[in-house]
Design a protein around this motif. Structure first.
Motif, PDB file in Angstrom:
ATOM      1  N   GLY A 143      -8.205  -4.086   3.635  1.00 33.84           N
ATOM      2  CA  GLY A 143      -7.555  -3.358   4.714  1.00 33.84           C
ATOM      3  C   GLY A 143      -8.545  -2.607   5.584  1.00 33.84           C
ATOM      4  N   VAL A 144      -9.568  -2.017   4.964  1.00 32.19           N
ATOM      5  CA  VAL A 144     -10.584  -1.278   5.718  1.00 32.19           C
ATOM      6  C   VAL A 144     -11.442  -2.226   6.553  1.00 32.19           C
ATOM      7  CG1 VAL A 144     -12.680   0.111   5.491  1.00 32.19           C
ATOM      8  CG2 VAL A 144     -10.661   0.673   4.131  1.00 32.19           C
ATOM      9  N   LEU A 145     -11.844  -3.334   5.962  1.00 32.15           N
ATOM     10  CA  LEU A 145     -12.787  -4.240   6.624  1.00 32.15           C
ATOM     11  C   LEU A 145     -12.117  -5.194   7.607  1.00 32.15           C
ATOM     12  CD1 LEU A 145     -15.077  -5.163   3.585  1.00 32.15           C
ATOM     13  CD2 LEU A 145     -15.431  -3.394   5.316  1.00 32.15           C
ATOM     14  N   MET A 146     -10.895  -5.639   7.315  1.00 35.72           N
ATOM     15  CA  MET A 146     -10.274  -6.690   8.116  1.00 35.72           C
ATOM     16  C   MET A 146      -8.874  -6.357   8.610  1.00 35.72           C
ATOM     17  SD  MET A 146     -11.386  -9.878   5.642  1.00 35.72           S
ATOM     18  CE  MET A 146     -10.580 -11.064   6.702  1.00 35.72           C
ATOM     19  N   GLY A 147      -8.313  -5.256   8.153  1.00 39.59           N
ATOM     20  CA  GLY A 147      -6.914  -4.971   8.447  1.00 39.59           C
ATOM     21  C   GLY A 147      -6.619  -4.740   9.917  1.00 39.59           C
ATOM     22  N   LYS A 148      -5.699  -5.534  10.474  1.00 36.09           N
ATOM     23  CA  LYS A 148      -5.280  -5.391  11.863  1.00 36.09           C
ATOM     24  C   LYS A 148      -3.755  -5.390  12.004  1.00 36.09           C
ATOM     25  CE  LYS A 148      -9.388  -7.558  13.907  1.00 36.09           C
ATOM     26  NZ  LYS A 148      -9.890  -8.679  14.761  1.00 36.09           N
ATOM     27  N   HIS A 149      -3.060  -6.047  11.083  1.00 38.30           N
ATOM     28  CA  HIS A 149      -1.607  -6.178  11.185  1.00 38.30           C
ATOM     29  C   HIS A 149      -0.937  -5.354  10.082  1.00 38.30           C
ATOM     30  CE1 HIS A 149      -3.417  -9.850  12.922  1.00 38.30           C
ATOM     31  NE2 HIS A 149      -2.453  -9.732  13.813  1.00 38.30           N
ATOM     32  N   LYS A 150      -0.069  -4.455  10.485  1.00 37.49           N
ATOM     33  CA  LYS A 150       0.626  -3.603   9.530  1.00 37.49           C
ATOM     34  C   LYS A 150       1.620  -4.425   8.703  1.00 37.49           C
ATOM     35  CE  LYS A 150      -1.378   0.109  11.098  1.00 37.49           C
ATOM     36  NZ  LYS A 150      -2.405   0.811  10.304  1.00 37.49           N
ATOM     37  N   LEU A 151       1.665  -4.132   7.409  1.00 36.94           N
ATOM     38  CA  LEU A 151       2.564  -4.853   6.512  1.00 36.94           C
ATOM     39  C   LEU A 151       3.965  -4.246   6.530  1.00 36.94           C
ATOM     40  CD1 LEU A 151       2.821  -7.108   4.380  1.00 36.94           C
ATOM     41  CD2 LEU A 151       2.170  -5.416   2.648  1.00 36.94           C
ATOM     42  N   ILE A 152       4.068  -2.963   6.199  1.00 38.09           N
ATOM     43  CA  ILE A 152       5.352  -2.254   6.255  1.00 38.09           C
ATOM     44  C   ILE A 152       5.074  -0.924   6.947  1.00 38.09           C
ATOM     45  CG2 ILE A 152       7.350  -1.474   4.914  1.00 38.09           C
ATOM     46  CD1 ILE A 152       6.511  -3.211   2.657  1.00 38.09           C
ATOM     47  N   PRO A 153       4.974  -0.915   8.284  1.00 40.62           N
ATOM     48  CA  PRO A 153       4.509   0.283   8.990  1.00 40.62           C
ATOM     49  C   PRO A 153       5.409   1.505   8.827  1.00 40.62           C
ATOM     50  CG  PRO A 153       5.340  -1.372  10.529  1.00 40.62           C
ATOM     51  CD  PRO A 153       5.243  -2.037   9.193  1.00 40.62           C
ATOM     52  N   LYS A 154       6.710   1.307   8.677  1.00 38.16           N
ATOM     53  CA  LYS A 154       7.612   2.456   8.577  1.00 38.16           C
ATOM     54  C   LYS A 154       7.526   3.141   7.220  1.00 38.16           C
ATOM     55  CE  LYS A 154      10.984   0.969  12.024  1.00 38.16           C
ATOM     56  NZ  LYS A 154      12.415   0.697  12.299  1.00 38.16           N
ATOM     57  N   LEU A 155       7.231   2.384   6.175  1.00 34.87           N
ATOM     58  CA  LEU A 155       7.161   2.959   4.839  1.00 34.87           C
ATOM     59  C   LEU A 155       5.735   3.324   4.448  1.00 34.87           C
ATOM     60  CD1 LEU A 155       9.644   0.773   2.749  1.00 34.87           C
ATOM     61  CD2 LEU A 155      10.030   2.988   3.808  1.00 34.87           C
ATOM     62  N   SER A 156       4.816   2.416   4.704  1.00 32.76           N
ATOM     63  CA  SER A 156       3.430   2.638   4.298  1.00 32.76           C
ATOM     64  C   SER A 156       2.506   2.172   5.424  1.00 32.76           C
ATOM     65  CB  SER A 156       3.137   1.868   2.999  1.00 32.76           C
ATOM     66  OG  SER A 156       1.892   2.220   2.470  1.00 32.76           O
ATOM     67  N   PRO A 157       2.230   3.045   6.393  1.00 35.96           N
ATOM     68  CA  PRO A 157       1.484   2.631   7.591  1.00 35.96           C
ATOM     69  C   PRO A 157       0.076   2.119   7.313  1.00 35.96           C
ATOM     70  CG  PRO A 157       2.524   4.784   7.897  1.00 35.96           C
ATOM     71  CD  PRO A 157       2.647   4.451   6.453  1.00 35.96           C
ATOM     72  N   LYS A 158      -0.535   2.510   6.195  1.00 34.40           N
ATOM     73  CA  LYS A 158      -1.916   2.114   5.920  1.00 34.40           C
ATOM     74  C   LYS A 158      -2.024   0.723   5.294  1.00 34.40           C
ATOM     75  CE  LYS A 158      -3.591   6.854   5.324  1.00 34.40           C
ATOM     76  NZ  LYS A 158      -4.272   7.808   4.424  1.00 34.40           N
ATOM     77  N   LYS A 159      -0.920   0.163   4.815  1.00 38.36           N
ATOM     78  CA  LYS A 159      -0.953  -1.159   4.200  1.00 38.36           C
ATOM     79  C   LYS A 159      -0.978  -2.235   5.283  1.00 38.36           C
ATOM     80  CE  LYS A 159      -0.324   0.793   0.151  1.00 38.36           C
ATOM     81  NZ  LYS A 159      -1.419   0.978  -0.797  1.00 38.36           N
ATOM     82  N   THR A 160      -1.850  -3.226   5.105  1.00 41.85           N
ATOM     83  CA  THR A 160      -1.984  -4.294   6.092  1.00 41.85           C
ATOM     84  C   THR A 160      -1.740  -5.654   5.458  1.00 41.85           C
ATOM     85  OG1 THR A 160      -4.372  -4.548   5.687  1.00 41.85           O
ATOM     86  CG2 THR A 160      -3.687  -2.939   7.366  1.00 41.85           C
ATOM     87  N   VAL A 161      -1.400  -6.626   6.307  1.00 39.37           N
ATOM     88  CA  VAL A 161      -1.191  -7.998   5.842  1.00 39.37           C
ATOM     89  C   VAL A 161      -2.485  -8.560   5.273  1.00 39.37           C
ATOM     90  CG1 VAL A 161      -0.567 -10.335   6.570  1.00 39.37           C
ATOM     91  CG2 VAL A 161       0.664  -8.362   7.517  1.00 39.37           C
ATOM     92  N   GLU A 162      -3.602  -8.287   5.969  1.00 45.11           N
ATOM     93  CA  GLU A 162      -4.904  -8.782   5.502  1.00 45.11           C
ATOM     94  C   GLU A 162      -5.245  -8.203   4.129  1.00 45.11           C
ATOM     95  OE1 GLU A 162      -4.667  -9.077   9.873  1.00 45.11           O
ATOM     96  OE2 GLU A 162      -4.283  -7.468   8.426  1.00 45.11           O
ATOM     97  N   GLY A 163      -4.947  -6.919   3.934  1.00 46.28           N
ATOM     98  CA  GLY A 163      -5.201  -6.303   2.631  1.00 46.28           C
ATOM     99  C   GLY A 163      -4.336  -6.894   1.543  1.00 46.28           C
ATOM    100  N   PHE A 164      -3.061  -7.146   1.847  1.00 46.16           N
ATOM    101  CA  PHE A 164      -2.134  -7.710   0.864  1.00 46.16           C
ATOM    102  C   PHE A 164      -2.562  -9.120   0.446  1.00 46.16           C
ATOM    103  CE2 PHE A 164       1.845  -9.816  -0.383  1.00 46.16           C
ATOM    104  CZ  PHE A 164       2.355  -8.897  -1.293  1.00 46.16           C
ATOM    105  N   VAL A 165      -2.896  -9.952   1.421  1.00 52.01           N
ATOM    106  CA  VAL A 165      -3.300 -11.341   1.129  1.00 52.01           C
ATOM    107  C   VAL A 165      -4.657 -11.369   0.424  1.00 52.01           C
ATOM    108  CG1 VAL A 165      -3.898 -13.565   2.157  1.00 52.01           C
ATOM    109  CG2 VAL A 165      -1.952 -12.266   3.035  1.00 52.01           C
ATOM    110  N   GLY A 166      -5.625 -10.605   0.941  1.00 53.87           N
ATOM    111  CA  GLY A 166      -6.946 -10.588   0.323  1.00 53.87           C
ATOM    112  C   GLY A 166      -6.909 -10.080  -1.103  1.00 53.87           C
ATOM    113  N   ALA A 167      -6.084  -9.066  -1.367  1.00 54.40           N
ATOM    114  CA  ALA A 167      -5.955  -8.536  -2.726  1.00 54.40           C
ATOM    115  C   ALA A 167      -5.316  -9.564  -3.652  1.00 54.40           C
ATOM    116  CB  ALA A 167      -5.119  -7.260  -2.702  1.00 54.40           C
ATOM    117  N   GLY A 168      -4.321 -10.281  -3.156  1.00 57.41           N
ATOM    118  CA  GLY A 168      -3.673 -11.303  -3.984  1.00 57.41           C
ATOM    119  C   GLY A 168      -4.632 -12.405  -4.394  1.00 57.41           C
ATOM    120  N   LEU A 169      -5.415 -12.899  -3.439  1.00 58.24           N
ATOM    121  CA  LEU A 169      -6.374 -13.956  -3.744  1.00 58.24           C
ATOM    122  C   LEU A 169      -7.450 -13.459  -4.718  1.00 58.24           C
ATOM    123  CD1 LEU A 169      -6.825 -15.482  -0.165  1.00 58.24           C
ATOM    124  CD2 LEU A 169      -5.450 -16.390  -2.060  1.00 58.24           C
ATOM    125  N   SER A 170      -7.902 -12.229  -4.513  1.00 55.20           N
ATOM    126  CA  SER A 170      -8.922 -11.672  -5.402  1.00 55.20           C
ATOM    127  C   SER A 170      -8.390 -11.500  -6.823  1.00 55.20           C
ATOM    128  CB  SER A 170      -9.397 -10.317  -4.862  1.00 55.20           C
ATOM    129  OG  SER A 170      -9.918 -10.441  -3.555  1.00 55.20           O
TER     130      SER A 170
END
Length: 403
Positions: A286-313
């Protein structure tokens, strides 16, 4: 002659001023000329003019003296945005982005040291105390989970002017419910260390539940005076909060105890490490690549890139990690690891999203301040409690059969 000249000049200046009002961009000389024309038509004479208008000009008509101009006919000349201002705005965007990224990196460094200390302390505890140490740690965590989750709601109500103090026994009831739930979820552990049987534990739990019900109703019945209905609603809301905390946090985390008793430390540590890896890598991506918010109303800091990258890792590290935690010649061990990693990547984060919704609803940044850079116990283990029941039920239904 003077009348004719005045009429001709009036017509000329009217066309000039109309052009000025409809123009979007004028040079400095044109603006000066237009202002000069508008002054004449508005009743303000130049020094060289001998024409005395009988009214004031308002874009497309002349208002007689003493008459209010029509609002609908007033024309506003808008100037184009300044080139310098646009350049400043465009230059500020990457600067704000860089500042935000540096702030996130600083926050990551702040979180790293406490995380390493927690892992080191847990390792030492398990090394010298084994399964009993882990069970004791889980019981302490359950106490923290319940205290923090109910405390957030109570603090929010207190800021609004809570009247719950009128119910003198609320605090006693709150912890009575916790004790009842702990006796129920830890009945196997109690029976192993005491002479109590399963039937006796069931009777004890039933009596405690019945006593809490009767006591709560009697306390509410004793209330009187204005605002009693509001106090009922507040009390029932906190009652629901306490029982949800017991079900979602204490109840689910109790599966850790069942897992360690039936399958050993490895099957508790392995999924716990999966959740830690997933949470850490979500933050890094999320810090390095995050551009698209995942759930902005509930958790604004979570990003799609962070969610996908974490899953693959998490999936990538599952097989080598399970060999370190479990070891031995176990059939399909890699497949079990991948399944647990997929769950930890796709479902477990929603425990954190729910916790974010609770904090946002009650105006809290964190559930507590026990762990620097992380918040409280709930902030650190909100995803872990969602993982605990799945691990136990999966091992019970699939791992046992193959073993």
């Amino acid at each position: 002659m003077k009348i004719a000249a005045s009429v001709i000049l009036s017509l000329q200046l009217t066309s000039v001023s109309s052009a000025c009002s409809s123009s979007n961009f004028l040079t400095s000389r044109s603006k000066a000329f237009c202002n000069h024309a508008l002054k004449i038509r508005g009743g303000q004479q130049d020094e060289d003019s001998d024409v005395t208008p009988s009214g004031s000009y308002h874009g497309n008509y002349i208002a007689p003296q003493g008459e209010q101009p029509k609002a609908s006919t007033i024309v506003e000349v808008k100037s184009p945005p300044s080139t310098a201002a646009a350049a400043t705005t465009s230059a500020a965007a990457p600067l704000a982005s860089a500042t935000s990224k540096s702030s996130k990196l600083a926050n990551l460094q702040e979180r790293t040291v406490p995380a390493i200390l927690m892992l080191g302390a847990t390792f030492l505890l398990l090394k010298y105390t084994g399964e009993k140490g882990l069970i004791g740690l889980i019981l302490l965590m359950q106490l923290g989970l319940y205290s923090e989750s109910t405390g957030v709601v109570e603090s929010f109500q207190a800021k609004k002017g809570s009247s719950i103090d009128k119910i003198k026994s609320y605090t006693v009831q709150k912890w009575w419910w916790f004790l009842t739930a702990m006796l129920f979820s830890g009945r196997d552990l109690i029976m192993q260390n005491t002479s109590l049987t399963g039937d006796q534990m069931s009777i004890i739990n039933f009596c405690m539940s019945a006593a809490s019900l009767v006591g709560a109703v009697i306390q509410l019945a004793m209330l009187s005076g204005p605002g009693t209905e509001d106090l009922y609603r507040e009390y029932l809301g906190k009652l629901a909060c306490c029982h949800f905390s017991l079900l979602f946090l204490v109840g689910q985390s109790s599966f850790w105890i069942k897992t360690v008793q039936e399958y050993g430390l490895g099957w508790v540590l392995f999924p716990a490490f999966l959740v830690i890896v997933n949470d850490t890598m979500a933050y890094v991506f999320g810090v390095l690549m995050g551009k698209h918010k995942l759930i902005p109303k509930l958790s604004p800091k979570k990003t799609v890139e962070g969610f996908v990258g974490a899953g693959l890792s998490t999936v990538a590290i599952a097989s080598p990690l399970v060999k370190r935690c479990i070891g031995g010649d176990i059939p399909n061990l890699g497949r079990h690891a991948i399944i647990l990693a997929v769950y930890a990547s796709l479902v477990s984060p929603f425990g954190g999203f729910l916790a974010s919704a609770v904090k946002r609803a009650h105006g809290a940044k964190d559930f507590g301040a026990l762990i620097p850079g992380h918040g409280g116990v709930v902030d650190r283990f909100d995803c872990q409690v969602v993982t605990a029941p799945f691990v136990y039920l999966y091992l019970k239904n699939f791992y046992n059969v193959e073993s």
